[in-house]
Motif scaffolding. Sequence first.
Motif, PDB file in Angstrom:
ATOM      1  N   LYS A 185       0.731  -1.370   0.197  1.00  0.00           N
ATOM      2  CA  LYS A 185      -0.083   0.112  -0.059  1.00  0.00           C
ATOM      3  C   LYS A 185       0.856   1.211  -0.059  1.00  0.00           C
ATOM      4  CE  LYS A 185      -3.916   0.318   1.889  1.00  0.00           C
ATOM      5  NZ  LYS A 185      -5.196   0.237   2.559  1.00  0.00           N
ATOM      6  N   TYR A 186       1.945   1.081   0.687  1.00  0.00           N
ATOM      7  CA  TYR A 186       2.862   2.312   0.781  1.00  0.00           C
ATOM      8  C   TYR A 186       4.174   2.115  -0.184  1.00  0.00           C
ATOM      9  CZ  TYR A 186       5.506   6.013   3.126  1.00  0.00           C
ATOM     10  OH  TYR A 186       6.379   7.182   3.048  1.00  0.00           O
ATOM     11  N   VAL A 187       4.398   3.236  -0.961  1.00  0.00           N
ATOM     12  CA  VAL A 187       5.565   2.788  -2.092  1.00  0.00           C
ATOM     13  C   VAL A 187       6.794   3.011  -1.609  1.00  0.00           C
ATOM     14  CG1 VAL A 187       3.928   3.695  -3.767  1.00  0.00           C
ATOM     15  CG2 VAL A 187       5.479   5.318  -2.746  1.00  0.00           C
ATOM     16  N   LEU A 188       7.173   3.618  -0.351  1.00  0.00           N
ATOM     17  CA  LEU A 188       8.593   3.732   0.267  1.00  0.00           C
ATOM     18  C   LEU A 188       8.742   2.635   1.270  1.00  0.00           C
ATOM     19  CD1 LEU A 188       8.282   7.636   0.808  1.00  0.00           C
ATOM     20  CD2 LEU A 188      10.133   6.599  -0.544  1.00  0.00           C
ATOM     21  N   PRO A 189      10.291   2.256   1.108  1.00  0.00           N
ATOM     22  CA  PRO A 189      10.548   1.381   2.183  1.00  0.00           C
ATOM     23  C   PRO A 189      10.560   1.516   3.581  1.00  0.00           C
ATOM     24  CG  PRO A 189      12.394   2.119   0.343  1.00  0.00           C
ATOM     25  CD  PRO A 189      11.298   2.958   0.446  1.00  0.00           C
ATOM     26  N   ASN A 190      10.909   0.817   4.296  1.00  0.00           N
ATOM     27  CA  ASN A 190      10.954   1.198   5.743  1.00  0.00           C
ATOM     28  C   ASN A 190      12.203   0.471   6.617  1.00  0.00           C
ATOM     29  OD1 ASN A 190      10.763  -1.699   6.179  1.00  0.00           O
ATOM     30  ND2 ASN A 190       8.930  -1.896   6.961  1.00  0.00           N
ATOM     31  N   ASP A 191      13.195   0.430   5.632  1.00  0.00           N
ATOM     32  CA  ASP A 191      14.659   0.064   6.120  1.00  0.00           C
ATOM     33  C   ASP A 191      15.458   1.103   6.975  1.00  0.00           C
ATOM     34  OD1 ASP A 191      15.466   1.566   4.275  1.00  0.00           O
ATOM     35  OD2 ASP A 191      15.698  -0.266   2.668  1.00  0.00           O
ATOM     36  N   GLU A 192      16.746   0.948   7.264  1.00  0.00           N
ATOM     37  CA  GLU A 192      17.293   1.994   8.204  1.00  0.00           C
ATOM     38  C   GLU A 192      17.606   3.088   7.352  1.00  0.00           C
ATOM     39  OE1 GLU A 192      18.952   2.451  12.008  1.00  0.00           O
ATOM     40  OE2 GLU A 192      17.834   0.722  11.193  1.00  0.00           O
ATOM     41  N   GLN A 193      17.883   2.787   6.106  1.00  0.00           N
ATOM     42  CA  GLN A 193      18.036   4.185   5.176  1.00  0.00           C
ATOM     43  C   GLN A 193      16.725   5.213   5.136  1.00  0.00           C
ATOM     44  OE1 GLN A 193      19.577   3.313   1.319  1.00  0.00           O
ATOM     45  NE2 GLN A 193      19.002   5.011   0.482  1.00  0.00           N
ATOM     46  N   GLU A 194      15.582   4.286   5.075  1.00  0.00           N
ATOM     47  CA  GLU A 194      14.450   5.093   5.092  1.00  0.00           C
ATOM     48  C   GLU A 194      14.084   5.633   6.298  1.00  0.00           C
ATOM     49  OE1 GLU A 194      10.720   6.994   3.942  1.00  0.00           O
ATOM     50  OE2 GLU A 194      12.673   6.532   2.668  1.00  0.00           O
ATOM     51  N   GLN A 195      14.472   4.986   7.508  1.00  0.00           N
ATOM     52  CA  GLN A 195      14.255   5.671   8.876  1.00  0.00           C
ATOM     53  C   GLN A 195      15.166   6.900   8.984  1.00  0.00           C
ATOM     54  OE1 GLN A 195      14.450   2.423  11.562  1.00  0.00           O
ATOM     55  NE2 GLN A 195      13.684   1.110  10.158  1.00  0.00           N
ATOM     56  N   GLU A 196      16.344   6.755   8.483  1.00  0.00           N
ATOM     57  CA  GLU A 196      17.324   8.086   8.701  1.00  0.00           C
ATOM     58  C   GLU A 196      16.481   9.200   7.681  1.00  0.00           C
ATOM     59  OE1 GLU A 196      21.115   7.023   7.689  1.00  0.00           O
ATOM     60  OE2 GLU A 196      21.567   5.882   9.521  1.00  0.00           O
ATOM     61  N   ARG A 197      16.062   8.973   6.639  1.00  0.00           N
ATOM     62  CA  ARG A 197      15.541   9.965   5.729  1.00  0.00           C
ATOM     63  C   ARG A 197      14.257  10.673   6.650  1.00  0.00           C
ATOM     64  NH1 ARG A 197      11.183  11.364   2.560  1.00  0.00           N
ATOM     65  NH2 ARG A 197      10.270   9.547   3.272  1.00  0.00           N
ATOM     66  N   LEU A 198      13.522   9.814   7.288  1.00  0.00           N
ATOM     67  CA  LEU A 198      12.366  10.153   8.094  1.00  0.00           C
ATOM     68  C   LEU A 198      12.824  11.273   8.810  1.00  0.00           C
ATOM     69  CD1 LEU A 198      10.116   6.984   7.955  1.00  0.00           C
ATOM     70  CD2 LEU A 198       9.891   9.348   6.852  1.00  0.00           C
ATOM     71  N   ASP A 199      14.000  10.864   9.610  1.00  0.00           N
ATOM     72  CA  ASP A 199      14.418  11.597  10.676  1.00  0.00           C
ATOM     73  C   ASP A 199      14.973  12.859  10.220  1.00  0.00           C
ATOM     74  OD1 ASP A 199      14.109   9.579  12.629  1.00  0.00           O
ATOM     75  OD2 ASP A 199      16.236   8.848  12.338  1.00  0.00           O
ATOM     76  N   MET A 225      17.849  25.503   5.080  1.00  0.00           N
ATOM     77  CA  MET A 225      16.565  24.859   4.687  1.00  0.00           C
ATOM     78  C   MET A 225      16.913  23.935   3.353  1.00  0.00           C
ATOM     79  SD  MET A 225      12.781  25.676   3.758  1.00  0.00           S
ATOM     80  CE  MET A 225      12.444  26.766   4.774  1.00  0.00           C
ATOM     81  N   SER A 226      17.754  24.410   2.453  1.00  0.00           N
ATOM     82  CA  SER A 226      17.875  23.633   1.384  1.00  0.00           C
ATOM     83  C   SER A 226      18.556  22.389   1.482  1.00  0.00           C
ATOM     84  CB  SER A 226      18.614  24.444   0.220  1.00  0.00           C
ATOM     85  OG  SER A 226      19.678  24.750   0.669  1.00  0.00           O
ATOM     86  N   VAL A 227      19.483  22.324   2.667  1.00  0.00           N
ATOM     87  CA  VAL A 227      20.404  21.105   3.046  1.00  0.00           C
ATOM     88  C   VAL A 227      19.505  20.216   3.603  1.00  0.00           C
ATOM     89  CG1 VAL A 227      22.140  20.385   4.677  1.00  0.00           C
ATOM     90  CG2 VAL A 227      22.412  22.925   3.442  1.00  0.00           C
ATOM     91  N   TYR A 228      18.484  20.446   4.332  1.00  0.00           N
ATOM     92  CA  TYR A 228      17.602  19.481   4.697  1.00  0.00           C
ATOM     93  C   TYR A 228      16.700  18.695   3.741  1.00  0.00           C
ATOM     94  CZ  TYR A 228      18.529  20.853   9.829  1.00  0.00           C
ATOM     95  OH  TYR A 228      19.023  21.226  10.692  1.00  0.00           O
ATOM     96  N   ALA A 229      16.211  19.853   2.756  1.00  0.00           N
ATOM     97  CA  ALA A 229      15.384  19.373   1.644  1.00  0.00           C
ATOM     98  C   ALA A 229      15.908  18.378   0.692  1.00  0.00           C
ATOM     99  CB  ALA A 229      14.709  20.814   1.016  1.00  0.00           C
ATOM    100  N   GLN A 230      17.028  19.029   0.386  1.00  0.00           N
ATOM    101  CA  GLN A 230      17.760  18.070  -0.720  1.00  0.00           C
ATOM    102  C   GLN A 230      18.292  16.754  -0.181  1.00  0.00           C
ATOM    103  OE1 GLN A 230      22.523  18.492  -2.372  1.00  0.00           O
ATOM    104  NE2 GLN A 230      20.950  20.198  -3.028  1.00  0.00           N
ATOM    105  N   THR A 231      18.724  16.645   1.081  1.00  0.00           N
ATOM    106  CA  THR A 231      19.006  15.350   1.633  1.00  0.00           C
ATOM    107  C   THR A 231      17.949  14.300   1.673  1.00  0.00           C
ATOM    108  OG1 THR A 231      20.812  16.532   2.967  1.00  0.00           O
ATOM    109  CG2 THR A 231      20.367  14.504   3.572  1.00  0.00           C
ATOM    110  N   ASP A 232      16.909  15.138   2.170  1.00  0.00           N
ATOM    111  CA  ASP A 232      15.528  14.448   2.355  1.00  0.00           C
ATOM    112  C   ASP A 232      15.181  13.816   0.948  1.00  0.00           C
ATOM    113  OD1 ASP A 232      13.201  13.277   3.104  1.00  0.00           O
ATOM    114  OD2 ASP A 232      11.985  15.452   2.783  1.00  0.00           O
ATOM    115  N   LEU A 233      15.225  14.539  -0.198  1.00  0.00           N
ATOM    116  CA  LEU A 233      14.697  14.060  -1.465  1.00  0.00           C
ATOM    117  C   LEU A 233      15.808  12.904  -1.937  1.00  0.00           C
ATOM    118  CD1 LEU A 233      13.047  14.106  -3.969  1.00  0.00           C
ATOM    119  CD2 LEU A 233      14.371  16.116  -4.804  1.00  0.00           C
ATOM    120  N   LEU A 234      17.111  13.390  -1.859  1.00  0.00           N
ATOM    121  CA  LEU A 234      17.998  12.511  -2.311  1.00  0.00           C
ATOM    122  C   LEU A 234      17.912  11.175  -1.852  1.00  0.00           C
ATOM    123  CD1 LEU A 234      21.272  14.798  -2.885  1.00  0.00           C
ATOM    124  CD2 LEU A 234      19.666  13.920  -4.744  1.00  0.00           C
ATOM    125  N   ASN A 235      17.908  11.010  -0.488  1.00  0.00           N
ATOM    126  CA  ASN A 235      17.742   9.741   0.318  1.00  0.00           C
ATOM    127  C   ASN A 235      16.656   8.871  -0.103  1.00  0.00           C
ATOM    128  OD1 ASN A 235      20.167  10.431   1.234  1.00  0.00           O
ATOM    129  ND2 ASN A 235      19.582  10.455   3.556  1.00  0.00           N
TER     130      ASN A 235
END
Length: 356
Positions: A86-100, A292-302
């Motif tokens: 149902k949800y397209v994004l993963p839930n692994d450690e890499q994705e958890q760090e992106r959510l942080d 802000m762009s540092v956070y936004a860019q890292t969020d998207l790239l990850n």
Amino acid sequence: MEESNSHQTPAKSAPEAKGQPGLSLSRWESGTAPSIPTVDDQDNHSDTGSAIDGLSTITSTTSLRSSIYEHIEENGRTYHRFRQGKYVLPNDEQEQERLDIQHALFNFALGRLHLSPIGPEPQNVLDIATGTGNWAIDFAEQYPSAQVLGTDLSAIQPLHVPPNCRFEIDDAEDDWIFNEQFDYIHGRALLSCFKDPKSVFQKAYDSLTPGGYFEMQDMVWPFQYMGDPPTDSALYKWMQAINKGAIQLGRPWNNVPHYKRWFEELGFQDVVEKKYYFPLNAWAKGRFYKEMSVYAQTDLLNGLEGLSLKVLGAMGWTPEQVKAYLPAVRDDVKNTKMHCYAPVLVVYGRKPISQA
């Protein structure tokens, strides 16, 4: 920031970014900053690190996670088993760090956890699709009076949480059968989650106490550009492909501009919509936007690979094709000549105290 209602929320002190000692979460107050970023035409973005005191990369600490829950593995990434697919994004450690990192991004931009005027002592609070639970944990710590419940398809929340915070595996698209009514319900970055967002908003309305608030904080998709969009760029074409893939999956991402109207149609009162802008790199003028762009860019790239594998895969792309295409997209995200930004809408409304 733009606002479509004259209602003003009292300003509160900005929280300190977790894992980023010394980082000042400066933000605009009403009327003290431009409503939209302007292009830095002095080439001050050539050395972003110096402009933001060395914040050129982001690392984050990850809370201890439980290892007892099973997940589905695809293409080297793990996904939720409960309501698989149902949800397209993963839930692994890499994705958890992106959510942080995403949590830090919203804290930085808004300067607070919520905009709804909920008062100093909320009682029962629900955070739908809580992810790693950062928002719910921070809210529980800020408001000891509240009993905070976070729900999600994945059990990726920390093992140790405040005593007034708990998490449950649940699907927000199912019937809501909670034992309590809530005086505040929150959702953030859920544009990709729901087949019918308005039906979820109806469940929120029905689950609120009279006078309770519902708030959504979400990015408008596809992202936008200052000036004419570079239609031949890899980033632009990627966003168009993701848009088509999401529609094909039955969960379109372009619903966010409808949120305010849906709130009003469902009966919410005093509905407010505020607009923010998240530049994807240091093209925008001013320290605030560059940070802000540092956070936004890292969020998207990850998140690029995880969401692309699922959404573009639905259109017939192989994992090899996806991974071969993404380097050009990453280059565009980092290119300061690409004046791309994510519009973000925060919409909140109050359930009437007396029902007609």
